[in-house]
Design an enzyme around this catalytic site. Sequence first.
Site, PDB file in Angstrom:
ATOM      1  N   LYS A   1       0.655  -7.545  -5.100  1.00 34.79           N
ATOM      2  CA  LYS A   1       1.537  -7.982  -4.104  1.00 34.79           C
ATOM      3  C   LYS A   1       1.224  -8.248  -2.724  1.00 34.79           C
ATOM      4  CE  LYS A   1       6.472  -8.212  -3.621  1.00 34.79           C
ATOM      5  NZ  LYS A   1       7.340  -8.801  -4.531  1.00 34.79           N
TER       6      LYS A   1
ATOM      7  N   LYS B   1      -7.886  -8.648  -7.595  1.00 31.47           N
ATOM      8  CA  LYS B   1      -6.752  -8.169  -8.605  1.00 31.47           C
ATOM      9  C   LYS B   1      -5.490  -8.749  -8.095  1.00 31.47           C
ATOM     10  CE  LYS B   1      -4.531  -3.980  -7.197  1.00 31.47           C
ATOM     11  NZ  LYS B   1      -3.894  -2.900  -7.572  1.00 31.47           N
TER      12      LYS B   1
ATOM     13  N   LYS C   1      -6.897   0.290   1.488  1.00 32.40           N
ATOM     14  CA  LYS C   1      -5.551   0.218   2.074  1.00 32.40           C
ATOM     15  C   LYS C   1      -5.732   0.627   3.544  1.00 32.40           C
ATOM     16  CE  LYS C   1      -2.170   0.546  -1.550  1.00 32.40           C
ATOM     17  NZ  LYS C   1      -0.991   1.364  -2.168  1.00 32.40           N
TER      18      LYS C   1
HETATM   19  P1  ADP Z   1       0.467  -3.439  -6.753  1.00 29.48           P
HETATM   20  O1  ADP Z   1      -1.179  -3.550  -6.883  1.00 29.48           O
HETATM   21  O2  ADP Z   1       0.837  -4.956  -6.983  1.00 29.48           O
HETATM   22  O3  ADP Z   1       0.942  -2.923  -5.248  1.00 29.48           O
HETATM   23  P2  ADP Z   1       1.256  -0.984  -8.041  1.00 29.48           P
HETATM   24  O4  ADP Z   1       0.117  -0.442  -7.523  1.00 29.48           O
HETATM   25  O5  ADP Z   1       2.544  -0.703  -7.922  1.00 29.48           O
HETATM   26  O6  ADP Z   1       0.928  -2.660  -7.831  1.00 29.48           O
HETATM   27  O7  ADP Z   1       0.873  -0.890  -9.783  1.00 29.48           O
HETATM   28  C1  ADP Z   1       2.020  -0.668 -10.471  1.00 29.48           C
HETATM   29  C2  ADP Z   1       0.952  -0.736 -11.780  1.00 29.48           C
HETATM   30  O8  ADP Z   1       0.573  -1.990 -12.091  1.00 29.48           O
HETATM   31  C3  ADP Z   1      -0.166   0.372 -11.969  1.00 29.48           C
HETATM   32  O9  ADP Z   1      -0.001   1.014 -13.213  1.00 29.48           O
HETATM   33  C4  ADP Z   1      -1.322  -0.606 -11.815  1.00 29.48           C
HETATM   34  O10 ADP Z   1      -2.238  -0.179 -12.503  1.00 29.48           O
HETATM   35  C5  ADP Z   1      -0.668  -2.052 -12.506  1.00 29.48           C
HETATM   36  N1  ADP Z   1      -1.323  -3.015 -11.959  1.00 29.48           N
HETATM   37  C6  ADP Z   1      -1.137  -3.706 -10.603  1.00 29.48           C
HETATM   38  N2  ADP Z   1      -1.777  -4.639 -10.527  1.00 29.48           N
HETATM   39  C7  ADP Z   1      -2.588  -4.868 -11.526  1.00 29.48           C
HETATM   40  C8  ADP Z   1      -3.247  -6.083 -11.955  1.00 29.48           C
HETATM   41  N3  ADP Z   1      -3.463  -6.923 -11.309  1.00 29.48           N
HETATM   42  N4  ADP Z   1      -3.653  -6.086 -13.300  1.00 29.48           N
HETATM   43  C9  ADP Z   1      -3.353  -5.037 -14.432  1.00 29.48           C
HETATM   44  N5  ADP Z   1      -2.643  -3.757 -13.806  1.00 29.48           N
HETATM   45  C10 ADP Z   1      -1.904  -3.941 -12.443  1.00 29.48           C
END
Ligand code: ADP
Length: 324
Positions: free
Chosen positions: A194, A191, A111
């Site tokens: 968002k 992965k 980040k």
């Molecule tokens: P993002 O990466 O989209 O910003 P967050 O960091 O808010 O999402 O993650 C929220 C939850 O979703 C966490 O528990 C995270 O481990 C899970 N998560 C986020 N992206 C993935 C993914 N691509 N596959 C599986 N779990 C995910």
Amino acid sequence: MARVFSGIQPSGELHIGNYLGAIRNWVELQHKYESFFSIVDYHAITVSYEPADLRRRTRDMAISLVAAGVDPARCTLFLQSAVSEHTELAWIFNTVTPLGELERQTQYKDKSSRQESLLAGLLNYPVLQAADIALYKSDLVPVGEDQVQHLELAREIVRRWNTKFSVEFFVEPKPFLTPTRRIMGLDGRAKMSKSLGNTVGLLDEPSVIWEKLRPAVTDPARVRKTDPGTPEICNIYHIHQAFSPPETVEHVAQQCRSAGWGCIDCKRVLQDSMEAELGPIRARAAELRATPELLDDALSTGAVNAKRVASATLGEAKQIMGLR
Ligand code: ADP
């Protein structure tokens, strides 16, 4: 009853990576554990943002979670900023956290390389996360694989605090992973996230989902329809495993290996499986959007419940530390 805690950033509507990696577990665990689930808005302000936008994203996240099956009658669902104990314990934990540990967190490195100006809050993010979990003394934390490193650090912070004050007060949390612990983005490169713009929204309309699925990356060996493929290396197959019934998954794998189907055929079947699960979620979200006061009430009740537990924990911790 054992406790679970998990948080999610107010990033707007859920995507299927969050849903499959974490939220499906929340929905299951709320029946078996005393569950605390938080929309972690204090985490969201560690990067630049607009207040009105944060408000909208927070509301959309609450709608997504409840529509996906997180039931405020069965668990405590609340906004992090409504329970000030989170930031207070985070300060305390900052005083036992080695700086080097924070600097080597992968998510911070990722980040921070994408931010123009670096804020201390981004570095200290896992300290607040450790406080979030520790306040509820939860031993299980349902998260996706990307959060495992942060949880290791949370364990370390808790251990250091306990050692420093010669008590076994805070509980060392363990990650609780789903079978689909890491969903790749539709570009097949990183992965699903968002911030990378490679997501399928949980509330996307079927036509929008199809626009994203149609060009999505599959096994590169399948250049022509007649080229056989290897389902295990295909992201679309992994999403099938999460949404399709076992007999469909079996059939899909066979059609891929024998080049019976083209990738588009496989994606059409996936779309049907997804719609069976996502259609009802979309309908619930529309109802929730029409009754905002019900959601507000649920979040207020959640904050009162969370604060009761959090303030008791923090009060005891402060006493052990010689604070007021
Ligand atoms: P993002 O990466 O989209 O910003 P967050 O960091 O808010 O999402 O993650 C929220 C939850 O979703 C966490 O528990 C995270 O481990 C899970 N998560 C986020 N992206 C993935 C993914 N691509 N596959 C599986 N779990 C995910």
